[in-house]
Scaffold this active site. Structure first.
Site, short mmCIF file in Angstrom:
data_model
loop_
_atom_site.label_atom_id
_atom_site.label_comp_id
_atom_site.label_asym_id
_atom_site.label_seq_id
_atom_site.Cartn_x
_atom_site.Cartn_y
_atom_site.Cartn_z
N GLU A 61 0.81 -1.17 0.01
CA GLU A 61 -0.07 -0.05 -0.16
C GLU A 61 0.81 1.23 0.05
OE1 GLU A 61 -2.70 -3.55 0.91
OE2 GLU A 61 -0.92 -2.59 1.72
N HIS A 130 -11.07 -6.05 8.34
CA HIS A 130 -11.77 -5.97 7.01
C HIS A 130 -13.00 -5.14 7.28
CE1 HIS A 130 -9.18 -9.22 6.07
NE2 HIS A 130 -9.76 -9.17 4.74
#
Length: 327
Positions: A61, A130
């Site tokens: 990322e 998540h």
């Protein structure tokens, strides 16, 4: 022409149309090419526009976001997909130290026109990391704009507006709503302005502020409490979390004199606290009761068996409305 689309279809269409419209647009993210992304938001786009514009990246990322900043400073408009909001932490330094500050650092010589798309929120039975709602991290940072659509129509219009914005935009997509319902969405390109809230339902007895998946919870609560108790609630979809639409917030509470804020993020230092501060600063003398927050709890988002107990419900929102109405 209008068709009924899900939110994920509306998001895909927005990117598709802008890729066709503007050669500077490019997409970057993990598995967004052949696989079409973890939620299939970029499905088939690599076949239409090629791997140089729909770029499968390594699982890194910081590298994805850092590369996008460089691309944005050199004439491209990158649209980054981070698979889940809590996966963004390795790239957090790139966002807050570089993307958000570049215009200030260079005294306006460089802008960073980029969008970081990421699903967020609970209710999908995801494992740890998540289902987070940490929008406050980004709403705290000058130089970023933070957007959270609640409907397919707004998702398309806000994403097109974000891709045309000269500054970096964090585009939060409520995972629970991706395929929850369909709505009429124009086929042509259109824009929903960033920084402008929407009065979803007019009311006179209390104002309910919500965004993302919590908007439907707020609407359900408003309908139930009107049917059961005769109270008329004004429901506001903030849509943009930074900059907040202060004018719409203040106008609503001046009219109703009561307010409830609904968000699934943790309560402490959540965006609800900022909304209360705005109301206290600019409309305190109009208030008939303290503002009530209905939020997630100050714990990690729990896993499957008790996930639903973490999320605000229409019943909890109704209780909050009655608490302010009977203060």
């Amino acid at each position: 022409m209008k068709r009924k689309l899900t939110m994920i279809q509306a998001i895909t269409e927005a990117m598709d149309q802008k890729l066709a419209d503007d050669s500077r647009i490019m997409l970057l993210g993990e598995d967004i090419g052949v696989n079409g992304g973890v939620f299939r938001a970029t499905e088939d786009l690599v076949h239409k526009y090629g791997p140089d514009r729909v770029v499968d990246t390594p699982l890194a990322e910081a590298g994805i976001i850092g590369a996008a900043i460089g691309l944005a400073m050199n004439g491209k408009i990158p649209v980054v997909e981070i698979q889940f909001l809590a996966f963004i932490y390795p790239g957090f330094e790139q966002i807050v130290s570089h993307a958000a500050r570049m215009r200030y650092r260079t005294r306006g010589q460089y802008h960073v026109p980029m969008v970081i798309r990421t699903p967020y929120g609970a209710g999908i039975r995801g494992p740890e990391l998540h289902s987070e709602s940490v929008e406050t991290f980004f709403a705290h940072v000058p130089g970023l704009k933070v957007v959270a659509p609640s409907t397919p129509y707004d998702a398309k219009g806000l994403l097109i507006a974000a891709m045309e914005d000269p500054d970096p935009v964090i585009f939060l997509e409520p995972t629970k709503l991706y395929r929850a319902f369909k709505q009429e969405v124009p086929e042509e390109m259109y824009r929903v302005p960033i920084g402008k809230a929407k009065v979803v339902q007019e009311g006179s007895d209390a104002s309910i502020f919500a965004w993302g998946a919590m908007l439907r919870v707020a609407e359900d609560a408003a309908k139930q409490i009107e049917r059961e108790n005769g109270l008329s609630c004004e429901v506001i979809d903030l849509r943009t979390l930074y900059p907040l639409d202060r004018d719409t917030i203040i106008a609503s509470v001046k009219k109703t004199g009561r307010a409830v804020v609904v968000h699934e993020a943790h309560k402490t230092a959540g965006l609800g606290a900022e909304i209360i501060s705005i109301i206290n600063d600019e409309a305190l003398i109009y208030m008939k009761a303290p503002v009530k927050r209905i939020t997630g709890y100050d714990v990690p988002v729990p896993q499957f068996s008790i996930e639903d107990d973490y999320l605000p419900t229409a019943e909890r929102v109704k209780d909050g409305i009655m608490e302010t109405a009977t203060f």
